[in-house]
Design a protein around this motif. Structure first.
Motif, PDB file in Angstrom:
ATOM      1  N   PRO A 223       0.814  -1.215   0.000  1.00  0.00           N
ATOM      2  CA  PRO A 223       0.000   0.000   0.000  1.00  0.00           C
ATOM      3  C   PRO A 223       0.853   1.273   0.000  1.00  0.00           C
ATOM      4  CG  PRO A 223      -0.132  -1.117   2.133  1.00  0.00           C
ATOM      5  CD  PRO A 223       0.647  -2.017   1.231  1.00  0.00           C
ATOM      6  N   ASP A 224       0.364   2.315  -0.655  1.00  0.00           N
ATOM      7  CA  ASP A 224       1.059   3.606  -0.684  1.00  0.00           C
ATOM      8  C   ASP A 224       0.879   4.261   0.691  1.00  0.00           C
ATOM      9  OD1 ASP A 224       1.810   6.227  -0.936  1.00  0.00           O
ATOM     10  OD2 ASP A 224       0.841   6.525  -2.887  1.00  0.00           O
ATOM     11  N   PRO A 225       1.992   4.449   1.436  1.00  0.00           N
ATOM     12  CA  PRO A 225       1.857   4.981   2.803  1.00  0.00           C
ATOM     13  C   PRO A 225       1.197   6.363   2.852  1.00  0.00           C
ATOM     14  CG  PRO A 225       4.182   4.490   2.259  1.00  0.00           C
ATOM     15  CD  PRO A 225       3.376   4.214   1.039  1.00  0.00           C
ATOM     16  N   ASP A 226       1.214   7.094   1.717  1.00  0.00           N
ATOM     17  CA  ASP A 226       0.562   8.410   1.722  1.00  0.00           C
ATOM     18  C   ASP A 226      -0.966   8.270   1.649  1.00  0.00           C
ATOM     19  OD1 ASP A 226       2.916   9.739   1.879  1.00  0.00           O
ATOM     20  OD2 ASP A 226       3.134   9.979  -0.301  1.00  0.00           O
ATOM     21  N   LEU A 227      -1.429   7.120   1.171  1.00  0.00           N
ATOM     22  CA  LEU A 227      -2.866   6.962   0.970  1.00  0.00           C
ATOM     23  C   LEU A 227      -3.523   6.058   2.009  1.00  0.00           C
ATOM     24  CD1 LEU A 227      -2.932   6.457  -2.923  1.00  0.00           C
ATOM     25  CD2 LEU A 227      -3.239   8.571  -1.609  1.00  0.00           C
ATOM     26  N   ILE A 228      -2.766   5.081   2.489  1.00  0.00           N
ATOM     27  CA  ILE A 228      -3.390   4.108   3.385  1.00  0.00           C
ATOM     28  C   ILE A 228      -2.443   3.750   4.537  1.00  0.00           C
ATOM     29  CG2 ILE A 228      -2.769   2.166   1.853  1.00  0.00           C
ATOM     30  CD1 ILE A 228      -5.597   1.046   2.623  1.00  0.00           C
ATOM     31  N   GLY A 229      -2.971   3.833   5.748  1.00  0.00           N
ATOM     32  CA  GLY A 229      -2.141   3.587   6.931  1.00  0.00           C
ATOM     33  C   GLY A 229      -1.798   2.117   7.082  1.00  0.00           C
ATOM     34  N   SER A 230      -0.542   1.831   7.401  1.00  0.00           N
ATOM     35  CA  SER A 230      -0.125   0.460   7.702  1.00  0.00           C
ATOM     36  C   SER A 230       1.226   0.530   8.399  1.00  0.00           C
ATOM     37  CB  SER A 230      -0.022  -0.385   6.426  1.00  0.00           C
ATOM     38  OG  SER A 230       1.296  -0.392   5.920  1.00  0.00           O
ATOM     39  N   ALA A 231       1.703  -0.625   8.855  1.00  0.00           N
ATOM     40  CA  ALA A 231       3.051  -0.661   9.441  1.00  0.00           C
ATOM     41  C   ALA A 231       3.864  -1.730   8.720  1.00  0.00           C
ATOM     42  CB  ALA A 231       2.961  -0.914  10.944  1.00  0.00           C
ATOM     43  N   TYR A 296      -4.343  -6.416   3.640  1.00  0.00           N
ATOM     44  CA  TYR A 296      -4.226  -5.827   2.306  1.00  0.00           C
ATOM     45  C   TYR A 296      -4.450  -6.907   1.242  1.00  0.00           C
ATOM     46  CZ  TYR A 296      -2.376  -2.594  -1.208  1.00  0.00           C
ATOM     47  OH  TYR A 296      -2.223  -1.754  -2.282  1.00  0.00           O
ATOM     48  N   GLU A 297      -5.260  -6.570   0.244  1.00  0.00           N
ATOM     49  CA  GLU A 297      -5.646  -7.565  -0.777  1.00  0.00           C
ATOM     50  C   GLU A 297      -4.440  -8.131  -1.527  1.00  0.00           C
ATOM     51  OE1 GLU A 297      -8.346  -9.027  -1.679  1.00  0.00           O
ATOM     52  OE2 GLU A 297      -9.937  -7.946  -0.627  1.00  0.00           O
ATOM     53  N   LYS A 298      -3.455  -7.294  -1.831  1.00  0.00           N
ATOM     54  CA  LYS A 298      -2.339  -7.773  -2.657  1.00  0.00           C
ATOM     55  C   LYS A 298      -1.245  -8.441  -1.833  1.00  0.00           C
ATOM     56  CE  LYS A 298      -2.565  -4.238  -6.243  1.00  0.00           C
ATOM     57  NZ  LYS A 298      -1.805  -3.116  -6.766  1.00  0.00           N
ATOM     58  N   GLN A 299      -1.229  -8.213  -0.522  1.00  0.00           N
ATOM     59  CA  GLN A 299      -0.181  -8.800   0.333  1.00  0.00           C
ATOM     60  C   GLN A 299      -0.771  -8.925   1.733  1.00  0.00           C
ATOM     61  OE1 GLN A 299       1.786 -10.272   2.044  1.00  0.00           O
ATOM     62  NE2 GLN A 299       3.818 -10.157   1.109  1.00  0.00           N
ATOM     63  N   PRO A 300      -1.341 -10.101   2.039  1.00  0.00           N
ATOM     64  CA  PRO A 300      -2.106 -10.216   3.291  1.00  0.00           C
ATOM     65  C   PRO A 300      -1.256 -10.177   4.560  1.00  0.00           C
ATOM     66  CG  PRO A 300      -1.979 -12.339   2.166  1.00  0.00           C
ATOM     67  CD  PRO A 300      -1.352 -11.339   1.253  1.00  0.00           C
ATOM     68  N   LEU A 301       0.056 -10.131   4.411  1.00  0.00           N
ATOM     69  CA  LEU A 301       0.916  -9.987   5.596  1.00  0.00           C
ATOM     70  C   LEU A 301       0.869  -8.543   6.110  1.00  0.00           C
ATOM     71  CD1 LEU A 301       2.848 -11.439   7.437  1.00  0.00           C
ATOM     72  CD2 LEU A 301       4.682 -11.042   5.803  1.00  0.00           C
ATOM     73  N   VAL A 302       0.388  -7.665   5.254  1.00  0.00           N
ATOM     74  CA  VAL A 302       0.319  -6.247   5.609  1.00  0.00           C
ATOM     75  C   VAL A 302      -1.081  -5.924   6.118  1.00  0.00           C
ATOM     76  CG1 VAL A 302       0.500  -3.897   4.710  1.00  0.00           C
ATOM     77  CG2 VAL A 302       2.072  -5.667   3.901  1.00  0.00           C
ATOM     78  N   MET A 303      -1.147  -5.491   7.384  1.00  0.00           N
ATOM     79  CA  MET A 303      -2.440  -5.072   7.916  1.00  0.00           C
ATOM     80  C   MET A 303      -2.596  -3.584   7.652  1.00  0.00           C
ATOM     81  SD  MET A 303      -4.000  -5.698  11.670  1.00  0.00           S
ATOM     82  CE  MET A 303      -3.351  -7.297  11.971  1.00  0.00           C
ATOM     83  N   VAL A 304      -3.793  -3.177   7.261  1.00  0.00           N
ATOM     84  CA  VAL A 304      -3.988  -1.769   6.914  1.00  0.00           C
ATOM     85  C   VAL A 304      -5.127  -1.143   7.718  1.00  0.00           C
ATOM     86  CG1 VAL A 304      -3.050  -1.912   4.564  1.00  0.00           C
ATOM     87  CG2 VAL A 304      -5.468  -2.422   4.934  1.00  0.00           C
ATOM     88  N   ASN A 305      -5.033   0.154   7.851  1.00  0.00           N
ATOM     89  CA  ASN A 305      -6.105   0.951   8.434  1.00  0.00           C
ATOM     90  C   ASN A 305      -7.027   1.282   7.258  1.00  0.00           C
ATOM     91  OD1 ASN A 305      -7.687   2.945   9.570  1.00  0.00           O
ATOM     92  ND2 ASN A 305      -5.962   4.074  10.469  1.00  0.00           N
TER      93      ASN A 305
END
Ligand code: EPU
Length: 346
Positions: A223-231, A296-305
């Motif tokens: 995810p683009d960190p400017d558009l969607i929160g994640s760690a 995240y749909e494209k990489q489920p290891l990434v949790m997103v806000n």
């Protein structure tokens, strides 16, 4: 030095949790850091970088410290190896961009990783076959217990997968600067599949060309960190023994059919690293949601806000659901990569 009480931390964590801390202090130099009496500040005291690998589980009851020590110095004596000294507060990707512009090899595969140089060497950030620990010659810290400057050699940093000596010291040491060894001699790391295929047969690459390829891969997957929160990656890739791996194969055959292929990497000592993304994806959990938190749909290891309004409770609920489902179905325990900070629910 900047100091504020009851400070809003939304801009200091890439998950974009709307939390506050009792006190926030940003210092500009080692001297300013040394002038602080940390024991007199609201406790606990936690030093952060850009908050790109953190989960605030609620309002932070103590003091958040942040470094603005920003310098990049090259010790170029004409050798192939070029030492580079970096202030802990340097935005990591600015460092990568600059060293690539100078034609130096080493950091290019770590392009676009969010965060700052100081946190990078604590966390031992890694991507596409490179870990920052491979490039560290030394780390300079402030020892908050002895109240003095201390230096750590590469061996003392005890680097391992997303791990270092510093992660086990209860925040005793604050990194102030880092010494890296980069290379003028041709030294691309092309082990990652997408990279090796793209550059097959090439012997004339530049660090900038590899950086651009890495940026394209990351933009496509993460995810683009400017558009969607994640760690970033929320969990570590588990390392299991061969017995546990055989049992995973049995379970996977029973669940997904006899021809199932489990991606894995063999490690020394009979251990196997299995991508957590596969363990999650194969249970159909891509896009799983709990409140505003999602995978995240494209990489489920990434949790997103997902909607920008996820609460720490949503993230924790999704975390425990994923941990339970992976444990129940695959018999493997996932551990978070993202550091959880104590918090008081508003
Ligand atoms: N996979 C799936 N489904 C997916 C995505 C991936 O099954 O939707 C499987 C595939 O088999 C794939 C494997 O997972 O080959 C590995 O995926 P990927 O290459 O994306 O890497 P990763 O192991 O999930 C690690 C790091 C990332 C780093 C990449 C690239 C950890 C915890 N994460 O992810 O680091 O960018 O490798 O090197 O080690 C981070 O730490 O925040 C981070 C993003």
């Amino acid at each position: 030095m900047f100091r504020q009480e009851n400070y809003d931390l939304s801009a200091h964590n890439t998950f974009r949790m709307k939390v506050r801390c009792a006190c926030f202090i940003e210092y500009e130099s080692l001297e300013e850091l040394l002038s602080l009496d940390l024991s007199a500040l609201p406790q606990p005291v936690k030093h952060i970088g850009e908050g790109s690998n953190l989960l605030f589980t609620g309002d932070f009851p103590g003091t958040i410290l942040h470094s603005n020590i920003e310098f990049i110095k090259y010790v170029d004596m004409g050798f192939d190896e070029v030492p580079v000294m970096v202030g802990a507060g340097v935005h990591f990707d600015d460092l990568v961009a600059q060293t690539c512009r100078h034609g130096l090899w080493g950091l290019e595969n770590l392009s676009l990783i969010p965060g700052e140089a100081g946190a990078a060497v604590v966390q031992n950030i890694g991507a596409y076959g490179v870990e920052i620990g491979d490039l560290v010659s030394g780390v300079v810290c402030y020892d908050t217990l002895e109240r003095k400057k201390v230096r750590f050699s590469t061996a003392e940093c005890a680097y391992a997968y997303r791990d270092s000596f510093f992660k086990h010291q209860n925040d005793r040491y604050i990194v102030t600067s880092v010494l890296l060894r980069l290379s003028r001699a041709y030294k691309p790391t092309l082990t990652y599949k997408g990279i090796s295929e793209r550059f097959a047969g090439r012997t004339d690459l530049t660090p900038m060309e590899v950086r651009e390829a890495i940026i394209a891969i990351r933009r496509d997957k993460l995810p683009d960190p400017d558009l969607i929160g994640s760690a970033g990656s929320f969990f570590k890739n588990p390392v299991i023994d061969t017995l546990c791996f055989s049992s995973l194969i049995d379970r996977a055959r029973a669940r997904l059919g006899p021809d199932v292929q489990i991606p894995h990497y063999l490690l020394p000592g009979g251990f196997v690293k299995v991508p957590a993304a596969w363990l999650i994806d194969s249970l159909g959990l891509k896009g799983a949601r709990e409140g505003g938190a999602g995978l995240y749909e494209k990489q489920p290891l990434v949790m997103v806000n997902s909607d920008g309004n996820a609460s720490p409770g949503d993230i924790l609920a999704l975390e425990s659901r994923i941990v339970s489902e992976v444990a129940d179905n695959w018999g493997i325990t996932l551990y978070p990569e993202v550091e959880h900070l104590p918090g008081v629910q508003a």
